[in-house]
Design a protein around this motif. Structure first.
Motif, PDB file in Angstrom:
ATOM      1  N   PRO A 322      -8.095  17.423 -28.443  1.00 57.79           N
ATOM      2  CA  PRO A 322      -7.452  16.109 -28.416  1.00 57.79           C
ATOM      3  C   PRO A 322      -8.478  14.985 -28.424  1.00 57.79           C
ATOM      4  N   VAL A 323      -7.992  13.772 -28.702  1.00 59.74           N
ATOM      5  CA  VAL A 323      -8.814  12.576 -28.561  1.00 59.74           C
ATOM      6  C   VAL A 323      -8.809  12.189 -27.078  1.00 59.74           C
ATOM      7  N   ILE A 324      -9.981  11.921 -26.523  1.00 61.14           N
ATOM      8  CA  ILE A 324     -10.096  11.619 -25.089  1.00 61.14           C
ATOM      9  C   ILE A 324     -10.519  10.164 -24.918  1.00 61.14           C
ATOM     10  N   TRP A 439      -2.821  13.684 -28.361  1.00 57.43           N
ATOM     11  CA  TRP A 439      -2.641  14.678 -29.432  1.00 57.43           C
ATOM     12  C   TRP A 439      -1.870  14.040 -30.578  1.00 57.43           C
ATOM     13  N   PRO A 440      -2.132  14.476 -31.828  1.00 59.23           N
ATOM     14  CA  PRO A 440      -1.303  14.010 -32.948  1.00 59.23           C
ATOM     15  C   PRO A 440       0.154  14.375 -32.701  1.00 59.23           C
ATOM     16  N   ASP A 444       1.407  19.500 -32.204  1.00 59.66           N
ATOM     17  CA  ASP A 444       1.457  19.990 -30.832  1.00 59.66           C
ATOM     18  C   ASP A 444       0.465  21.131 -30.653  1.00 59.66           C
ATOM     19  N   PRO A 445      -0.218  21.232 -29.519  1.00 59.52           N
ATOM     20  CA  PRO A 445      -1.239  22.277 -29.344  1.00 59.52           C
ATOM     21  C   PRO A 445      -0.716  23.656 -29.645  1.00 59.52           C
ATOM     22  N   GLY A 446       0.567  23.930 -29.391  1.00 60.79           N
ATOM     23  CA  GLY A 446       1.099  25.263 -29.627  1.00 60.79           C
ATOM     24  C   GLY A 446       1.467  25.503 -31.075  1.00 60.79           C
ATOM     25  N   GLU A 447       1.475  24.363 -31.865  1.00 63.75           N
ATOM     26  CA  GLU A 447       1.901  24.510 -33.248  1.00 63.75           C
ATOM     27  C   GLU A 447       0.784  24.247 -34.243  1.00 63.75           C
ATOM     28  N   ASN A 448      -0.302  23.658 -33.793  1.00 61.95           N
ATOM     29  CA  ASN A 448      -1.398  23.309 -34.701  1.00 61.95           C
ATOM     30  C   ASN A 448      -1.869  24.517 -35.494  1.00 61.95           C
ATOM     31  N   CYS A 481      -1.609   9.903 -37.856  1.00 64.34           N
ATOM     32  CA  CYS A 481      -2.517   9.243 -36.913  1.00 64.34           C
ATOM     33  C   CYS A 481      -1.844   8.891 -35.591  1.00 64.34           C
ATOM     34  N   GLU A 482      -0.536   8.970 -35.534  1.00 63.34           N
ATOM     35  CA  GLU A 482       0.148   8.685 -34.280  1.00 63.34           C
ATOM     36  C   GLU A 482      -0.187   9.756 -33.251  1.00 63.34           C
TER      37      GLU A 482
END
Length: 598
Positions: A322-324, A439-440, A444-448, A481-482
């Motif tokens: 993710p972007v922090i 996260w975009p 989603d982390p589980g779907e990336n 980008c959202e």
């Protein structure tokens, strides 16, 4: 008689005389001076030398004895083993010199006839007993820093002019005012447990007609109008000390007293001049201005030395991390019950602490401190009283070499007793870090990682064959980008206690630089390398059949994404020390009688 098991003034007095050694060399009577005080001793058949008596006349001194000058020198020379400590009272020195020149005057009960001043300080005295009545010439009695809770005036010598009871546990003046010494000129009751309005009535000319000096500092008087109405009857009062009481926090406190007591010369150890009297003229006729509230301004300036978080903000372009983002703020405590004029900060929670409490524990990973209780350390001069405090937080600021908080808030406290306890305890100041993982929205982390499967590759091929209009492509890029932000993770970088007790005295400003030392920060997180990922996949392929591998492909990719999230959370425990030190500038300013964190 003193109660059994309680230390009385008389017992402490006799112990003090024994410690002075008035009957031991070089004082008292002995082989070193016996011939000078023995009327039946003659110098016949013995050799003698000349000395000087107390009247300055030469007298014969037998060999083997010491002259008065030599004995006095042993008392006065600071390097002598018989010298008193430099901080001893003049009365003690006078008694020892008298024990050299006229030892019979300090033997037994004779000492009662010459003693004019008695100091029993810090000896654990709990009771003023009738033994003091034997001191017929006593004019000054100093009983500071003991454990006296009540004083029976019938046990005080009528000749007393100075009574000092500073730093005791006196909470009621009724017994002291039953038969007070009529000639008393100074009464010291500072650092006790007196409070309004029950004790105001004992501070009048009916009990103290000759009082010139009165010390009531650091008690719990809160009613300024009621106390002044009683003190105005003391026509001879010239010196008054009230600092350290809750009423001294009222902005118009000093001006109202100066105008209400025109004969006063010194207030809170500060001389009252003509200009000050002219400045506050007429204030006594405006009692509505003496509202029981205090104003304190807290300002916070800059934070310096916070380590740059940019190495931890993004691991690599195109990674699944993710972007922090990081932001920084200052958290401080203030007494509960205040009114806040602006809303530039956030009230977080409430805590309870004692006036003598140290820094409470702060959870380094959670923002809500919860409700905690400080450990009580009862002071010898004041009842331990808990007070409630609220926690306030400055607006978050992004990282910079110098983070400018530019924070200022005015607090209006109506609970003066609670504000006094807060200032006596000091405040807790902390520098906080807030970390947000974003996260975009469509990733989603589980779907990336699912997109890396066969279905994902097929969709990519199909999309490559189609021509997408530019406007739709831009909308798609904007949508990608959202970001969706997780709940913030907040951590305490450093905590310090700031002492504010000087605001209870004559200081109007407390400026502090909080040095938090070397900060402990997280190590930059490193994502798994492609070699590590390929190595894991190769091992799995060698162990399982192809069909089983293909059927579990999506499960593996989901587990891999969750593992990265878990890595972020777990690797918070790996920390390194930064070389720079972090400092925060703070001010507490009290209005008139007033408070700033710069």
């Amino acid at each position: 008689m003193a109660a059994p098991g309680r230390c009385s003034v008389s017992a402490a007095f006799w112990e003090h005389l024994r410690h002075l050694g008035l009957q031991d060399f070089p004082c008292g009577l002995g082989s070193w001076n016996k011939s000078r005080f023995d009327a039946h001793t003659s110098c016949r058949g013995g050799r003698s030398r000349l000395g000087t008596d107390a009247a300055g006349q030469e007298v014969a001194v037998l060999l083997g004895e010491e002259s008065p000058e030599a004995l006095m020198e042993l008392l006065r020379d600071q390097h002598s083993p018989w010298a008193l400590p430099p901080d001893c009272s003049p009365q003690d020195q006078h008694l020892r010199e008298m024990a050299v020149l006229a030892p019979e005057l300090v033997r037994g009960s004779n000492v009662f006839q010459i003693l004019r001043s008695l100091q029993i300080v810090g000896k654990g005295v709990e009771e003023v007993d009738e033994g003091l009545l034997q001191l017929h010439q006593l004019e000054e009695l100093i009983l500071s820093a003991n454990q006296i809770s009540r004083v029976t005036s019938a046990n005080l010598p009528r000749t007393l002019k100075v009574l000092e009871l500073c730093c005791n546990a006196v909470a009621d003046l009724q017994d002291l005012c039953a038969q007070p010494p009529p000639e008393l000129q100074h009464l010291g009751l500072g650092y006790n447990r007196l409070c309004s309005p029950s004790q105001d009535k004992y501070l009048t000319a009916a009990f103290w007609p000759n009082l010139v000096s009165l010390d009531l500092s650091f008690n719990n008087f809160t009613d300024l109008l009621g106390l002044v109405s009683q003190l105005s009857s003391l026509q001879k009062l010239r010196i008054l000390v009230l600092q350290g009481n809750p009423l001294a926090l009222i902005p118009t406190y000093r001006g109202f007293l100066v105008d209400s007591l025109p004969k006063l010369s010194i207030l809170d150890d500060t001389h009252i001049g003509p200009d000050e009297r002219h400045q506050f003229h007429g204030l006594a006729r405006q009692p509505e201005l003496t509202r029981s509230e205090a104003r304190v301004v807290v300002s916070i300036g800059e934070i310096r030395g916070v380590p740059d978080p940019s190495p931890r903000q993004q691991l690599e372009v195109g990674s699944e991390s993710p972007v922090i983002t990081y932001s920084y703020c200052v958290m401080y405590e203030f007494a509960e019950g205040e009114e806040i004029e602006d809303s530039s900060c956030t009230e977080v929670t409430k805590i309870h602490q004692s006036p003598t409490v140290a820094t409470p524990g702060v959870d380094s990973s959670a923002w809500d401190m919860g409700e905690t209780k400080g450990q009580k350390e009862p002071a010898a001069t004041e009842e331990p009283k808990t007070h409630s405090a609220k926690v306030f937080v400055t607006p978050g600021k992004p990282w910079a070499d110098t983070i400018d908080c530019s924070y200022r808030k005015e607090h209006i406290a109506k609970d003066l007793a609670g504000l006094k306890s807060y200032l006596a305890a000091g405040t807790i100041v902390s520098v906080m870090e807030e970390k947000v993982l974003s996260w975009p929205v469509n990733a989603d982390p589980g779907e990336n990682t699912v997109m890396k499967g066969k279905a994902g590759r097929k969709l990519q091929k199909d999309s490559a064959k189609l021509t997408v209009p530019r406007d739709k492509q831009k909308k798609k890029e904007q949508k990608l980008c959202e970001l969706h932000s997780d709940p913030p993770i907040r951590k305490t970088l450093g905590t310090r206690r700031v002492t504010l007790e000087s605001l209870l005295a004559t200081e109007d400003l407390v400026a502090a630089v909080c040095d938090f030392g070397i900060l402990i920060t997280e190590q930059p997180l490193q994502p798994p390398s492609l070699e590590e990922k390929d190595g894991k996949k190769g091992k799995d392929k060698s162990k399982k059949p192809k069909a089983e591998r293909e059927s579990q492909a999506s499960q593996k990719t989901r587990a891999s994404a969750k593992g990265i999230i878990g890595e972020f959370n777990n690797k918070k425990q790996n920390r390194t020390q930064e070389k720079g030190k972090t400092k925060t500038l703070l001010n507490w300013r009290r209005f008139e009688g007033s408070s700033q964190c710069r």
